[in-house]
Design a protein around this motif. Structure first.
Motif, short mmCIF file in Angstrom:
data_model
loop_
_atom_site.label_atom_id
_atom_site.label_comp_id
_atom_site.label_asym_id
_atom_site.label_seq_id
_atom_site.Cartn_x
_atom_site.Cartn_y
_atom_site.Cartn_z
N VAL A 149 -4.12 -10.96 55.71
CA VAL A 149 -3.53 -10.31 54.72
C VAL A 149 -3.36 -10.67 53.17
O VAL A 149 -2.75 -12.04 53.19
CB VAL A 149 -2.11 -9.58 54.91
N PRO A 150 -4.26 -10.48 52.37
CA PRO A 150 -4.33 -11.22 51.05
C PRO A 150 -3.02 -11.26 50.26
O PRO A 150 -2.13 -10.18 50.73
CB PRO A 150 -5.07 -10.37 50.09
N GLU A 151 -2.68 -12.19 49.60
CA GLU A 151 -1.44 -12.35 48.90
C GLU A 151 -1.11 -11.11 48.03
O GLU A 151 -2.17 -10.52 47.28
CB GLU A 151 -1.57 -13.50 47.96
N LEU A 152 -0.07 -10.60 47.95
CA LEU A 152 0.25 -9.63 47.12
C LEU A 152 -0.15 -9.33 45.68
O LEU A 152 -0.86 -8.71 45.32
CB LEU A 152 1.79 -9.03 47.08
N ARG A 153 0.26 -10.72 44.99
CA ARG A 153 -0.38 -11.00 43.67
C ARG A 153 -0.25 -12.69 43.66
O ARG A 153 0.47 -13.31 44.36
CB ARG A 153 0.43 -10.46 42.50
N PRO A 154 -1.15 -13.33 42.73
CA PRO A 154 -1.06 -14.53 42.86
C PRO A 154 0.23 -15.24 42.32
O PRO A 154 0.93 -14.69 41.42
CB PRO A 154 -2.35 -14.99 41.50
N GLY A 155 0.84 -16.19 43.31
CA GLY A 155 1.99 -16.52 42.92
C GLY A 155 3.18 -15.96 43.72
O GLY A 155 4.26 -16.46 43.58
N ALA A 338 -6.33 -6.65 43.56
CA ALA A 338 -7.35 -5.73 43.96
C ALA A 338 -7.55 -6.07 45.36
O ALA A 338 -7.80 -5.05 46.13
CB ALA A 338 -8.82 -5.92 43.09
N GLU A 339 -7.59 -7.37 45.97
CA GLU A 339 -7.86 -7.76 47.31
C GLU A 339 -6.76 -7.10 48.12
O GLU A 339 -7.18 -6.55 49.14
CB GLU A 339 -7.84 -9.15 47.34
N ASN A 340 -5.29 -6.98 47.84
CA ASN A 340 -4.49 -6.55 48.67
C ASN A 340 -4.64 -5.10 48.67
O ASN A 340 -4.44 -4.34 49.68
CB ASN A 340 -3.03 -7.01 47.87
N ARG A 341 -4.75 -4.44 47.69
CA ARG A 341 -5.38 -2.90 47.51
C ARG A 341 -6.30 -2.33 48.51
O ARG A 341 -6.16 -1.48 49.28
CB ARG A 341 -5.57 -2.34 46.22
N ALA A 342 -7.43 -3.54 48.50
CA ALA A 342 -8.49 -3.10 49.37
C ALA A 342 -8.23 -3.23 50.75
O ALA A 342 -8.81 -2.46 51.54
CB ALA A 342 -9.74 -3.97 48.91
N PHE A 343 -7.46 -4.37 51.23
CA PHE A 343 -7.06 -4.52 52.24
C PHE A 343 -6.14 -3.25 53.08
O PHE A 343 -6.16 -2.82 53.94
CB PHE A 343 -5.90 -5.81 52.51
N ARG A 344 -5.39 -2.77 52.06
CA ARG A 344 -4.40 -1.39 52.57
C ARG A 344 -5.17 -0.28 52.24
O ARG A 344 -4.47 0.67 52.46
CB ARG A 344 -2.96 -1.64 51.65
N GLY A 345 -6.61 -0.18 51.91
CA GLY A 345 -7.23 1.01 51.75
C GLY A 345 -6.87 1.73 50.51
O GLY A 345 -6.92 3.00 50.53
N ARG A 346 -6.18 1.20 49.41
CA ARG A 346 -5.88 2.06 48.26
C ARG A 346 -6.79 1.88 47.13
O ARG A 346 -7.10 0.65 46.74
CB ARG A 346 -4.36 1.45 47.83
N SER A 347 -7.33 2.81 46.73
CA SER A 347 -8.12 2.57 45.39
C SER A 347 -7.22 2.58 44.15
O SER A 347 -5.98 2.75 44.19
CB SER A 347 -8.86 3.88 45.33
#
Length: 358
Positions: A149-155, A338-347
């Protein structure tokens, strides 16, 4: 409660009430054993069942005995694989000068359980300092681990996350903790208590260290009530076994400082009802603890039937210190990477619609 249920509970609680080994016997039929197997796996009790079979407490026919041997060999393999991951990670952390504490797993088996060889686990849990979390993640990734699961946002992780879960190259998960529970509770529990009075132990040729007896016990209470193993019988055994190593006054003070008394009392109720030990010393002791309104409110936020993820996030904002970090926390949920959104399938459009809705 069925006869199978009673036997599974008896396996989980064996030895905790000082019952002599020779005074108890369980002899399930073949059909009862077939029903028990799934329960033993779900409750992480294959090791206890194998141990009690060896002591003559659990009596099985030859076919069921072979079943148990194969079942526990499989789960012993999971445990050894997770321990191997920990033993590979620990020297890397030591070489990098990164403090750490082993959580659950080997620490409970070596220092807490009466029969540590019977405890089974499947991942490596390690507490690391918040300001070194990113460094530890990078170290693990460089060693072949992957991050599902990618980090929600850096930091975000080092400031707000309870933990980061990685998949080791060998297979078992590595849970890198900076706290013991999810938000909002993680923002009120004093971090220094997790690092004080460490206890050392040794596995094979590796020196390891875990938390104090009281912090270990509190973590067991939290893990059995709001963690990843709510109500699991082996986790409730963790609670009872670890309480026996505590200074009770220090344990009560830690629960109060951590605003965790409600979770401790919930663990006591679970030990009484689920583990079938209403007269246990921990159960009696936990009932007498003083409970504050703030602790009740925080505990309610961890109940998915009462509180949503949104309400927990809003409550977290009240406890996060500093306006800047409050803004960072809110922004991360409003605008994930963007990575976290892509993982969750959100555009991008999906995220904009969520923001407008909220």
């Amino acid at each position: 409660m069925t006869g199978v249920d009673r036997m599974v509970v008896a396996i989980a609680a064996f030895g905790l009430d000082d019952t002599p080994v020779g005074s108890v016997s369980m002899s399930p039929t073949r059909d009862e054993w077939l029903a028990m197997r799934a329960h033993l796996v779900a409750q992480r009790l294959t090791g206890m069942a194998a141990l009690l079979h060896g002591k003559g407490v659990l009596r099985l026919d030859d076919e069921s005995t072979q079943d148990l041997a194969e079942l526990d060999a499989r789960w012993s393999g999971h445990t050894l694989a997770a321990e191997d991951v920990l033993l590979a990670l620990a020297p890397s952390l030591q070489a990098a000068g990164i403090p750490f504490r082993v959580l659950k797993g080997s620490a409970l088996a070596e220092l807490t359980w009466q029969w540590g060889e019977a405890r089974r686990w499947v991942d490596a849990d390690v507490l690391v300092p918040s300001d070194r979390l990113d460094e530890v993640v990078a170290l693990c990734l460089a060693d072949g681990a992957t991050r599902p699961v990618p980090e929600l946002r850096p930091g975000f992780d080092r400031r707000f996350a309870k933990s980061v879960t990685l998949r080791s190259a060998a297979g078992p998960e590595i849970d890198l903790h900076r706290a013991l529970t999810p938000e909002p509770f993680l923002f009120v529990m004093p971090v220094d208590d997790l690092w004080s009075a460490p206890r050392a132990f040794r596995v094979d040729d590796t020196d390891l260290v875990t938390m104090s007896a009281e912090a270990t016990w509190l973590h067991a209470c939290l893990h059995a009530t709001v963690g990843g193993s709510v109500g699991r019988l082996a986790s409730l055994r963790d609670v009872v076994e670890s309480f026996g190593h505590c200074d009770r006054a220090a344990a009560a003070e830690l629960a109060t400082r951590s605003k965790a008394t409600a979770f401790v009392q919930e663990a006591g109720r679970a030990v009484a009802i689920r583990l079938g030990l209403p007269g246990d010393a921990f159960v009696t002791w936990s009932r007498a603890l003083d409970l504050t309104t703030a602790e009740v409110q925080i505990a309610a936020l961890q109940n998915p039937a009462v509180a949503s993820q949104r309400s927990r996030a809003i409550a977290s904002l009240r406890h996060i210190p500093g306006v800047v970090d409050k803004a960072r926390y809110a922004a991360a949920f409003a605008w994930p990477s963007a990575e976290n959104r892509a993982f969750r399938g959100r555009s991008l459009g999906d995220q904009l619609r969520r923001i407008r809705h909220r």
